[in-house]
Design an enzyme around this catalytic site. Structure first.
Site, PDB file in Angstrom:
ATOM      1  N   ARG A 162      13.821  17.618  14.507  1.00 41.87           N
ATOM      2  CA  ARG A 162      14.445  19.488  14.251  1.00 41.87           C
ATOM      3  C   ARG A 162      14.905  19.424  12.646  1.00 41.87           C
ATOM      4  O   ARG A 162      16.520  19.205  13.088  1.00 41.87           O
ATOM      5  CB  ARG A 162      15.000  19.789  15.229  1.00 41.87           C
ATOM      6  CG  ARG A 162      15.266  21.693  15.182  1.00 41.87           C
ATOM      7  CD  ARG A 162      16.345  22.552  16.458  1.00 41.87           C
ATOM      8  NE  ARG A 162      16.472  23.382  15.550  1.00 41.87           N
ATOM      9  CZ  ARG A 162      16.763  24.546  17.151  1.00 41.87           C
ATOM     10  NH1 ARG A 162      17.892  23.890  17.916  1.00 41.87           N
ATOM     11  NH2 ARG A 162      17.136  25.663  16.284  1.00 41.87           N
ATOM     12  N   ASP A 444      27.141  25.838  19.927  1.00 43.37           N
ATOM     13  CA  ASP A 444      26.911  26.167  18.929  1.00 43.37           C
ATOM     14  C   ASP A 444      26.418  26.922  18.351  1.00 43.37           C
ATOM     15  O   ASP A 444      27.060  27.527  18.659  1.00 43.37           O
ATOM     16  CB  ASP A 444      25.437  24.563  19.533  1.00 43.37           C
ATOM     17  CG  ASP A 444      24.275  25.433  20.313  1.00 43.37           C
ATOM     18  OD1 ASP A 444      24.361  26.530  20.371  1.00 43.37           O
ATOM     19  OD2 ASP A 444      23.458  24.314  20.470  1.00 43.37           O
TER      20      ASP A 444
END
Length: 540
Positions: A162, A444
Site C-alpha cells: 500500500r 491511525d
C-alpha cells in the site's frame, strides 16, 4: 545527491546507509525518474481536478449522482475483470495497519496464519525518511527470504503493498525541480525491486490503492501499471490492485473504477472511518450532512454505511471481483478467561458476521490474536474460499440511501474522545509513529481523520451537546483540553520530561489549529506532512 541529471536525492540517515545504497541503485533511480517524469503532470491534474470538484460542490450545492455519461458501463452486465489469481482467491483475514518499518511486527505477521498482510506505507505509517527506507528494505528482505525463520514468499501471507495516496509528497527526492509524489516514490521502489520476484513466485505484485475519488484516477493507475509492465518485462495484467473506496464520490463510480482497471484489479475494499470522514470533506459546510457522534451513532449497521457496503459487494461480484471489508481495530486482552476478552470478541464477531452475511469476501484485523477466530467465523458461515457466487441481486441502492446521514446528536464523551484521538495522532506523528493503541483499540490516520473532521464540523455548525446543551465552540474545546484532557494525555503518554511535555503542547496547538480553520484541510496527513514542526521533529 545523484549523478542523474534533474534528480536530487537526500543523503540517508547515518544508521541506514547500507539500506539506502541497496535500494537506491543507479538503475533504480533512473527507473524512478522516468516513472515520475512520465506521470507527474497527470498526478498534478488529478489534484487540480479534486480541487475543482470541491469548489463546484461548495458553490453549486450539487450532490454526487450516478453519471449518465458512464451509464453504458454500469448497464452492460457482460464485462468482467480478469480472473483473480489463485493465491488471492481466499482473502478471509489479512493483517492491517502494518507499517513495514516495524520489523518485529512485520516478522510476526509473516509467520502468522493470515491470508495476507497490508504492507502499509499510508494510513498506519508515519512517512519519515527513516521509516520509508526501513519499510522498503524490510519488504526487499522478505521477498528475498532474508529474514531468519520467516517462510518463503511463496508460502508466507500475500504482501498487499500500500503506497501513499496522491495527496502525499516525498520531501527527500526532487525530479526536474519538484518534490515528487509520495505514491510514485513508494510504488516505484516497491515494484522495481520486488515486482519480478513476486510474479515468479506467484505472489504479486499486488497493491492497495488509497483514497481514489474517481474512475479518472483509476485510469491513471492503470496507465502506470501498463507502463511498468512494459518497462520491467512483466506480462500484461501481472500487476493487480485492490481499490479502497473510502470517498463518497467514488461510491457513485465503483463500476467505472473496476472497468478502468479491469486488467489490473482484484476488487474493492470498504472501510468505515475514511469513508465517513469524506462526507465532512466534501459536504461539511452543509448542515444536512452533519455526522453524529461516531462512538454512539456511526457503525456498519446504519443504513448509509450498510447501503454502501452492499452496493460494493453487488458491484464487485457482478464483475468477478473480490469485495473486502475494513479493519477490526479492537485489541483482545491477554487474559482469555476474562469477561472483557469475551465481551470484545463477541462484539467483533457480531459486526464481522454482519459483513459476512452481506457477502464480504474478507477483511482485516490489527490484533494477530483475532486471525484464527475470524477465519473460523468465515468457515462456519460460508461455503468456500470466497463469496463470489453471492451476487446480491436483492440489493437496489439509491442515491438517497447513500447520502442520508444517520440520526443522532453529539455527546460529551464523543467530543472528548475525538479530541483525544486527534491530539494523540499528532503527538504520535511527532515521534515518527503512524498509529498507536488507545483504550483497547488501534488508532491511525483513518480514525484521526474522522475525529478531527467531526470536531471541525460540530464547531462549524455550532451543535449542542446531548448531555447539557452546551454549544460546541472553539472555547469549549480549549476548556475541555485544559480542564482534564491535557492531564489525561500526559498520564497516557507518560510525559515526564520537558521534551515530552513540549511535544504534547505542540500536538495540542496543531490540533486546535486544524479544527478551527475557516477552510477544512482536506487530509490531516497532508497538513502534518507540510507542517514545519513535524518536518523539524523528524529531521535526522
Amino acid at each position: 545527491m545523484t549523478m542523474i541529471p534533474g534528480v536530487e536525492l537526500e543523503d540517508p540517515p547515518r544508521d541506514l546507509k547500507f539500506e539506502h545504497q541497496t535500494l537506491f541503485t543507479t538503475d533504480c533511480i533512473q527507473f524512478l525518474a522516468e516513472l515520475i517524469t512520465t506521470f507527474d503532470c497527470k498526478v498534478e491534474k488529478v489534484l487540480l481536478q479534486r480541487a475543482a470538484t470541491k469548489i463546484h460542490l461548495d458553490v453549486s450545492g450539487d450532490l454526487p449522482e450516478f453519471s449518465s455519461l458512464t451509464s453504458h458501463i454500469r448497464d452492460d452486465k457482460e464485462w468482467k475483470i480478469l480472473p483473480v489469481p489463485e493465491r488471492l482467491q481466499n482473502r478471509h483475514v489479512d493483517v492491517g495497519d502494518l507499517a513495514p518499518c516495524d520489523t518485529e511486527r512485520f516478522l510476526k505477521a509473516l509467520k502468522s496464519d493470515a491470508q495476507g498482510i497490508q504492507v502499509d506505507f499510508d494510513d498506519g505509517n508515519c512517512p519519515t525518511y527513516s521509516n520509508q527506507i526501513k519499510g522498503l528494505f524490510n519488504v526487499y528482505k522478505a521477498v528475498r527470504h532474508h529474514f531468519k525463520d520467516a517462510p518463503h514468499i511463496s508460502e508466507a501471507p500475500v504482501l498487499m503493498l500500500r503506497p501513499r495516496a496522491w495527496n502525499m509528497i516525498e520531501h527527500n527526492m526532487m525530479v526536474q525541480g519538484k518534490e515528487v509524489p509520495g505514491a510514485l516514490f513508494d510504488y516505484g521502489l516497491l515494484v522495481y525491486h520486488n515486482g519480478k520476484l513476486l510474479f515468479e513466485n506467484k505472489s504479486g505484485p499486488f497493491f492497495y490503492l488509497s483514497k481514489i475519488e474517481s474512475h479518472h484516477e483509476a485510469r491513471l493507475w492503470n496507465d502506470i501499471f501498463a507502463w511498468t509492465e512494459e518497462k520491467l518485462g512483466l506480462r500484461r495484467g501481472s500487476i493487480k490492485a485492490t481499490v479502497l473506496i473510502e470517498n463518497v464520490l467514488a461510491t457513485f463510480e465503483m463500476d467505472e473504477i473496476l472497468y478502468e482497471l479491469r486488467e489490473h484489479t482484484l476488487g474493492l475494499n470498504c472501510g468505515i472511518w475514511d469513508y465517513s470522514a469524506s462526507f465532512v470533506n466534501k459536504f461539511g459546510n452543509h448542515s444536512a450532512f452533519l455526522l453524529p457522534d461516531r462512538s454512539k451513532y456511526v457503525n456498519m449497521e446504519k443504513p448509509f454505511l450498510r447501503s454502501y457496503m452492499e452496493l460494493l459487494v453487488q458491484t464487485c461480484h457482478r464483475r468477478g471481483a473480490l469485495a473486502t471489508g475494513g479493519m477490526t481495530a479492537a485489541i483482545l486482552p491477554s487474559d482469555k478467561g476474562s469477561s472483557q476478552y469475551h465481551s470484545i470478541l463477541e462484539k467483533v464477531t457480531r459486526l464481522k458476521l454482519l459483513e459476512i452475511k452481506a457477502g464480504i469476501d474478507g477483511f482485516l484485523v490489527y490484533d494477530l490474536e483475532l486471525i484464527k477466530p475470524l477465519q473460523e467465523l468465515f468457515l462456519q458461515h460460508t461455503n468456500g474460499k470466497n463469496q463470489l457466487d453471492v451476487l446480491r441481486e436483492d440489493v437496489s441502492v439509491t442515491r438517497t440511501e447513500l447520502l442520508t446521514m444517520p440520526s443522532g446528536g453529539v455527546t460529551l464523551h464523543g467530543l472528548k474522545y475525538n479530541i483525544e484521538v486527534g491530539i494523540l495522532f499528532v503527538a504520535s506523528w511527532l515521534t515518527g509513529k503512524g498509529h498507536f493503541i488507545y483504550q483497547g483499540q488501534v488508532e491511525d490516520s483513518a480514525t484521526a481523520e474522522i475525529s478531527r473532521s467531526q470536531v471541525w464540523q460540530w464547531v462549524r455548525h455550532q451543535v449542542t451537546l446531548e448531555d447539557d446543551s452546551r454549544m460546541v465552540t472553539r472555547g469549549l474545546i480549549r476548556d475541555l483540553v485544559e480542564e482534564g484532557i491535557r492531564v489525561k494525555l500526559v498520564d497516557f503518554l507518560q510525559s515526564n520530561t520537558t521534551k515530552d511535555k513540549e511535544r504534547l503542547n505542540t500536538a495540542i496547538s496543531i490540533f486546535l489549529e486544524v479544527v478551527q480553520k475557516r477552510d477544512f484541510p482536506e487530509f490531516i496527513t497532508t497538513y502534518l506532512n507540510l507542517e514545519h514542526t513535524f518536518l523539524a521533529s523528524t529531521a535526522e
